[in-house]
Design a protein around this motif. Structure first.
Motif, short mmCIF file in Angstrom:
data_model
loop_
_atom_site.label_atom_id
_atom_site.label_comp_id
_atom_site.label_asym_id
_atom_site.label_seq_id
_atom_site.Cartn_x
_atom_site.Cartn_y
_atom_site.Cartn_z
N ASN A 6 7.01 4.23 -0.59
CA ASN A 6 8.10 3.38 -0.10
C ASN A 6 7.71 1.91 -0.22
O ASN A 6 6.58 1.57 -0.53
N CYS A 7 8.67 1.04 0.03
CA CYS A 7 8.44 -0.39 -0.13
C CYS A 7 7.56 -0.92 0.99
O CYS A 7 7.79 -0.62 2.17
N TYR A 8 6.56 -1.71 0.64
CA TYR A 8 5.62 -2.23 1.62
C TYR A 8 6.28 -3.08 2.71
O TYR A 8 5.73 -3.25 3.81
N ALA A 9 7.47 -3.62 2.41
CA ALA A 9 8.11 -4.56 3.33
C ALA A 9 8.99 -3.88 4.37
O ALA A 9 9.56 -4.56 5.22
N VAL A 10 9.11 -2.56 4.34
CA VAL A 10 10.00 -1.87 5.26
C VAL A 10 9.20 -0.93 6.16
O VAL A 10 8.04 -0.62 5.90
N LYS A 11 9.85 -0.45 7.20
CA LYS A 11 9.18 0.35 8.21
C LYS A 11 8.69 1.69 7.67
O LYS A 11 7.76 2.29 8.24
N ASP A 12 9.28 2.17 6.59
CA ASP A 12 8.95 3.51 6.08
C ASP A 12 7.70 3.55 5.21
O ASP A 12 7.30 4.62 4.75
N TYR A 13 7.09 2.40 4.94
CA TYR A 13 5.84 2.40 4.18
C TYR A 13 4.83 3.28 4.91
O TYR A 13 4.57 3.10 6.11
N SER A 14 4.25 4.25 4.21
CA SER A 14 3.39 5.26 4.83
C SER A 14 2.34 5.72 3.84
O SER A 14 2.41 5.43 2.64
N VAL A 15 1.37 6.48 4.34
CA VAL A 15 0.27 6.97 3.51
C VAL A 15 0.35 8.49 3.38
O VAL A 15 0.56 9.21 4.37
N GLY A 16 0.17 8.96 2.15
CA GLY A 16 0.10 10.39 1.88
C GLY A 16 -1.18 10.72 1.15
O GLY A 16 -1.96 9.84 0.79
#
Length: 509
Positions: free
Chosen positions: A262-272
């Protein structure tokens, strides 16, 4: 008792606490002098909870201005490198829970000869007696390319290996990361950036890998697709997709890929994560591949991670950034670290994003942790009806659970008994309870060696904060052989629970 509430964490702490305190036990009496009593046969000598020094714990956020962080541990120092715009800088510290705000310039993009701006995601590696920094920057043929610079020290003046980029295909590449395999071969992983990459009509960032020559003269063979956005959680950003920020490590013969989506600038940025049995192949993502995510309120955008090994080699930590002021990047990104655990079945878990006090990596500042392989633990007391999630072994799995899954529950007077394989002088014992009001103990008694007792210790009202039994008031040089933790219920509760226990050794200078 049925679970009635499941609360989110309290406010994200702004900075590390650097003063002395009672470990979150504000209602406990504190004494700075050991009482020196010797217990009579069959009697327990009551001691007070001691003063707690901040040398063995930390709290996120550790420092601001830390986008795409990488921490190098070298020769008793820690060095922090981050995305820097027109130049790259380093911040250094001897104490990883206290980072300076000032930084030192180690490379200007204008000195490269090919880069102009957007210097991103530097990583640092010690190799053959020198330090190599890999990074990406924009300017070569109007695209992002990957460069490598070298220096004799981790904080000196870095020089590029060449007047041209190390890796500059006819598309934009970012987030270069190196992996040194145990057979001596070197691999580079990077993101084929969505600014120049279309997949099924969508701008898509994908992770690729390629072998690197041992002298860094170039790459060997053709890049191989490692990871592409495919699971639902990786597609929260809509028409533009991301798999970026790759890092690979190897444990027990398995290659693990960590990546951000996801986009680094939004809340959904996450690690998998994904796994493979070879370094250059399509890595396989488990069904539950996302292992680090925000809570949409106090923590958002946790991502672009790297790995930090504890000084004694017994633990791994994930180094990553979060939005300084959720839920976007308008106010920058801040540094966070949390423990990364490989479970017995090979799956990964992260003790985070943590918002309350956590023990520093084992061995940092001279303090080490007592792990499950160095003790025997037993539990007594009736379990709650959530007993399928309740096992005493969960108390030493490296994860302070934020829910009632993976905890150990007890009724009134239930206890946990710990026997150390080797009697050891301890500084403290950190106790975590689930972040659920109904299961936080009212008080806890901590008994040492069947001879001394810290009675009536209370958890902080801030959910998730540990209760710390500080043992400085034991007689000098007391070697701890056994620890018994007895819980007493809060008013109106039927059960209490603990989620993690961390015994911390006395400081080794």
């Amino acid at each position: 008792m049925k679970l009635t509430k499941l609360l989110a964490a309290a406010l994200l702490p702004a900075m590390l606490l650097v003063g002395c305190g009672s470990g979150g036990n504000g209602e406990n009496p504190v004494s700075s002098e050991p009482n020196g009593e010797t217990p009579a046969s069959g009697e327990l000598v009551e001691i007070k909870n001691g003063m707690e020094m901040p040398g063995y714990y930390y709290e996120n956020n550790l420092t601001t201005g830390a986008a795409d962080p990488f921490i190098l541990a070298h020769d008793g120092m820690y060095y922090l490198y981050c995305t820097g715009g027109s130049r790259f800088t380093v911040r250094s510290t001897k104490y990883p829970n206290v980072w300076p705000s000032e930084s030192k310039v180690i490379l200007k993009l204008s000195d490269l000869g090919w880069a102009e701006e957007k210097g991103w995601a530097p990583e640092m590696y010690e190799y053959n007696g020198k330090f190599y920094m890999i990074f990406s920057a924009e300017g070569y043929n109007g695209l992002h390319a990957i460069g490598i610079a070298v220096c004799d020290t981790p904080d000196g003046e870095f020089k590029p290996l060449s007047s041209k980029p190390f890796f500059a295909p006819d598309y934009s590449v970012i987030d270069g990361s190196l992996f040194f395999d145990d057979d001596g071969r070197i691999y580079m992983y990077y993101s084929k950036d969505n600014s120049t990459n279309l997949v099924d009509g969508k701008k898509t960032s994908q992770v690729y890998g390629v072998e690197v020559a041992a002298d860094f003269s170039g790459v060997i063979g053709e890049p191989v697709l490692i990871s592409t956005p495919e699971q639902d959680w990786e597609k929260k950003s809509g028409s533009v997709l991301w798999n970026e920020g790759p890092v690979v490590f190897k444990e027990n013969g398995v290659y693990y890929l960590l990546y951000s989506a996801n986009c680094y600038a939004v809340k959904d940025y996450s690690v998998g994560y994904a796994t493979s049995d070879t370094p250059l192949a399509r890595f396989v993502k488990p069904e539950k591949s996302r292992i680090l995510r925000g809570n949409d309120t106090t923590v958002t955008g946790p991502g672009h991670c790297n790995i930090l090994r504890s000084p004694d080699g017994s633990e791994m930590y994930m180094v990553y950034h979060v939005h300084t002021v959720p839920p976007d990047v308008k106010n920058g990104r801040s540094l966070a670290i949390d423990r990364l655990v490989i479970r017995e079945d090979g799956t990964l878990a992260v003790d985070g994003p943590s918002e309350t006090r956590r023990p520093l990596p084992s061995g940092a500042n001279g303090y080490s942790h007592i792990h499950a392989d160095a003790l025997t633990v037993t539990g007594t007391g009736e379990k709650a009806e959530i007993s399928s999630f309740s096992a005493v072994e969960n108390l030493f799995d490296g994860i302070a659970k934020t829910s009632v899954e993976g905890i150990y529950s007890m009724d009134e007077g239930g206890s946990v008994e710990i026997k150390l394989n080797q009697p050891t002088e301890l500084t403290s014992v950190m106790l975590y309870a689930p972040m659920t009001d109904d299961y936080v103990p009212g008080t806890v008694d901590v008994e040492i060696n069947g001879a001394y007792i810290l009675r009536g210790l209370k958890f902080s009202s801030r959910l998730g904060s540990p209760l710390t039994a500080t043992l400085s008031n034991l007689p000098a040089n007391t070697a701890v052989e056994t620890i018994k933790i007895t819980v007493h219920l809060a008013e109106g509760s039927t059960y209490a629970a603990l989620s993690e226990i961390v015994p911390i050794t006395a400081r080794q200078k």
